[in-house]
Design a protein around this motif. Structure first.
Motif, PDB file in Angstrom:
ATOM      1  N   GLY A 103       0.808  -1.221   0.000  1.00 25.97           N
ATOM      2  CA  GLY A 103       0.000   0.000   0.000  1.00 25.97           C
ATOM      3  C   GLY A 103       0.839   1.268   0.000  1.00 25.97           C
ATOM      4  O   GLY A 103       0.376   2.329  -0.452  1.00 25.97           O
ATOM      5  N   GLY A 104       2.061   1.198   0.491  1.00 22.73           N
ATOM      6  CA  GLY A 104       2.936   2.362   0.501  1.00 22.73           C
ATOM      7  C   GLY A 104       3.783   2.515  -0.748  1.00 22.73           C
ATOM      8  O   GLY A 104       4.617   3.423  -0.824  1.00 22.73           O
ATOM      9  N   SER A 105       3.578   1.645  -1.726  1.00 19.10           N
ATOM     10  CA  SER A 105       4.380   1.678  -2.954  1.00 19.10           C
ATOM     11  C   SER A 105       3.642   2.392  -4.074  1.00 19.10           C
ATOM     12  O   SER A 105       2.418   2.241  -4.221  1.00 19.10           O
ATOM     13  CB  SER A 105       4.718   0.251  -3.399  1.00 19.10           C
ATOM     14  OG  SER A 105       5.320   0.241  -4.679  1.00 19.10           O
ATOM     15  N   GLU A 106       4.374   3.138  -4.870  1.00 18.80           N
ATOM     16  CA  GLU A 106       3.802   3.767  -6.065  1.00 18.80           C
ATOM     17  C   GLU A 106       3.959   2.889  -7.298  1.00 18.80           C
ATOM     18  O   GLU A 106       3.448   3.218  -8.365  1.00 18.80           O
ATOM     19  CB  GLU A 106       4.471   5.121  -6.306  1.00 18.80           C
ATOM     20  CG  GLU A 106       4.214   6.137  -5.198  1.00 18.80           C
ATOM     21  CD  GLU A 106       4.841   7.485  -5.488  1.00 18.80           C
ATOM     22  OE1 GLU A 106       5.568   7.590  -6.511  1.00 18.80           O
ATOM     23  OE2 GLU A 106       4.622   8.427  -4.705  1.00 18.80           O
ATOM     24  N   ARG A 107       4.655   1.764  -7.143  1.00 20.95           N
ATOM     25  CA  ARG A 107       4.937   0.905  -8.301  1.00 20.95           C
ATOM     26  C   ARG A 107       4.211  -0.437  -8.232  1.00 20.95           C
ATOM     27  O   ARG A 107       4.077  -1.107  -9.256  1.00 20.95           O
ATOM     28  CB  ARG A 107       6.449   0.648  -8.395  1.00 20.95           C
ATOM     29  CG  ARG A 107       7.299   1.899  -8.492  1.00 20.95           C
ATOM     30  CD  ARG A 107       7.196   2.546  -9.847  1.00 20.95           C
ATOM     31  NE  ARG A 107       7.855   1.740 -10.880  1.00 20.95           N
ATOM     32  CZ  ARG A 107       7.866   2.044 -12.177  1.00 20.95           C
ATOM     33  NH1 ARG A 107       7.193   3.110 -12.605  1.00 20.95           N
ATOM     34  NH2 ARG A 107       8.494   1.286 -13.048  1.00 20.95           N
ATOM     35  N   VAL A 108       3.796  -0.833  -7.042  1.00 18.16           N
ATOM     36  CA  VAL A 108       3.164  -2.145  -6.858  1.00 18.16           C
ATOM     37  C   VAL A 108       1.771  -1.948  -6.272  1.00 18.16           C
ATOM     38  O   VAL A 108       1.586  -1.163  -5.340  1.00 18.16           O
ATOM     39  CB  VAL A 108       4.002  -3.043  -5.932  1.00 18.16           C
ATOM     40  CG1 VAL A 108       3.369  -4.435  -5.817  1.00 18.16           C
ATOM     41  CG2 VAL A 108       5.437  -3.156  -6.449  1.00 18.16           C
TER      42      VAL A 108
END
Length: 387
Positions: A103-108
């Motif tokens: 949830g904290g990723s911009e890529r996954v």
């Protein structure tokens, strides 16, 4: 051009293990979607393993034991494993940790409630996957889902467990019961597995190594009896239940696909034990490293020929002579040094460890099965390939 770099089908232990590592990779991670059919996660299973080295999931460990027992009732042996303690990781903290990291990723991205509705198809520069929420295109594809049709296994490890809370002290929280064998059973090798969290609470599980995958209803009466024996009249409430059937070697492996497959049915479970968590995380680590380096996803690394061969022969002995299972499994722990058995079962065993395991067991049934296996197979086929 594909919308994504990577699609991961299935957000269970394997899919989340890969997804959370890619999320940790930051801006250099491939654009990834992990698709999971469940609408939400439940505390539906328990993973256990020996802590042979520090690992990234230490904060999620719910219980640890330095002593384990194997045997039958009063004849059980107790074994010191404090150097490699037996650890328990409940599934829900794992799911929640992975959701937070992803949830904290911009890529996954993790997409719940998304079901794949047809077989993926190949395009010139990637894969097309149809889902109940639309069509997705990705350069790479990793499928961690179980096969639609159960494969033919040498054995299945079927289990039904309940976490119970007793009103009186009934459990010894210092010792995990790996195997408390039941009387010989035509269904296969049957035993009770007990993970005691306190004197009042434990996960008690009935397990069968047998030729057929058993449902919860098939195991319920035996679990009731195991609980009755251990509770000894104390009132108890059930906190939760879990059931599953794990593959233990294949007579005919699941059909191969032209994309990367991973998880329980594709190298994720040790055939002779069913232990899967560490193997799946080892794969996820290797696969994520390859992707973060700009390469393609990797399948699970194959076991060595020695390990495959030993597992194949051992499983076939258990299938052909299940009545000997309690004796053989008890002798494995009683006659070989504990640290060597643990390394061997944890996929870290050296040749010396393998020899210690072999020398702990009576040679007769294994030589007979190895000879029969050679007669069944073409000479060019490796001994370890179950077929």
């Amino acid at each position: 051009m594909p919308d994504l770099d990577l699609l991961v089908l299935g957000g269970g232990c394997a899919g989340l293990g890969l997804g959370l590592r890619l999320a940790d990779g930051g801006a250099g991670s491939p654009r990834t979607h992990v698709l999971e059919a469940r609408e939400q996660y439940q505390d539906d299973r328990t993973w256990c393993f020996w802590r042979t080295a520090p690992h990234r999931f230490e904060p999620l460990i719910a219980a640890t034991w330095d002593t384990m027992s194997v045997g039958r009732g009063g004849a059980s042996g107790r074994y010191d494993c404090r150097d490699t303690p037996y650890q328990m990781l409940p599934s829900l903290p794992y799911y929640e940790d992975a959701q937070e990291r992803i949830g904290g990723s911009e890529r996954v991205t993790l997409d719940l409630g998304v079901r794949v509705t047809s077989r993926p198809t190949r395009e010139r520069d990637g894969w097309v996957v149809e889902t109940n929420q639309g069509v997705l295109r990705a350069r790479h594809l990793v499928d961690t889902r179980p096969p639609a049709t159960a494969p033919k296994c040498v054995l299945w490890q079927s289990f039904l467990g309940r976490v119970v809370r007793a009103e009186a002290p009934r459990f010894d929280p210092s010792t995990v019961t790996l195997m408390d064998f039941d009387e010989p059973n035509p269904r296969g090798v049957q035993f009770t597995y007990v993970l005691p969290f306190s004197t009042h609470e434990a996960l008690v599980e009935t397990t069968v190594f047998g030729a057929q995958a058993l449902g919860a209803e098939d195991l319920a009466a035996d679990l009731d009896l195991a609980l009755e024996q251990r509770l000894a009249g104390a009132a108890a409430s059930t906190v939760r239940s879990e059931h599953g059937a794990l593959p233990m070697g294949f007579d005919a492996p699941p059909p191969a696909a032209p994309w990367v497959q991973a998880g329980l049915f594709h190298g994720g479970a040790r055939p002779s034990t069913g232990y899967a968590f560490q193997r799946i995380q080892t794969w996820a680590e290797a696969c994520s490293r390859a992707l973060l380096a700009g390469g393609a996803p990797l399948p699970a690394a194959p076991d060595s020929a020695l390990r495959r061969g030993m597992d194949a022969v051992f499983l076939r002995v258990l299938r052909s002579e299940p009545e000997r299972g309690p004796e053989l499994l008890s002798r494995l722990f009683a006659a070989a040094p504990t640290h060597r058995v643990i390394r061997f079962l944890s996929d870290l065993g050296s040749t010396a460890d393998a020899l210690a395991v072999v020398s702990s067991l009576p040679p007769g049934p294994f030589l007979r099965e190895a000879g029969a296996a050679l007669l069944r197979r073409p000479l060019r086929q490796p001994l370890g390939e179950v077929g």
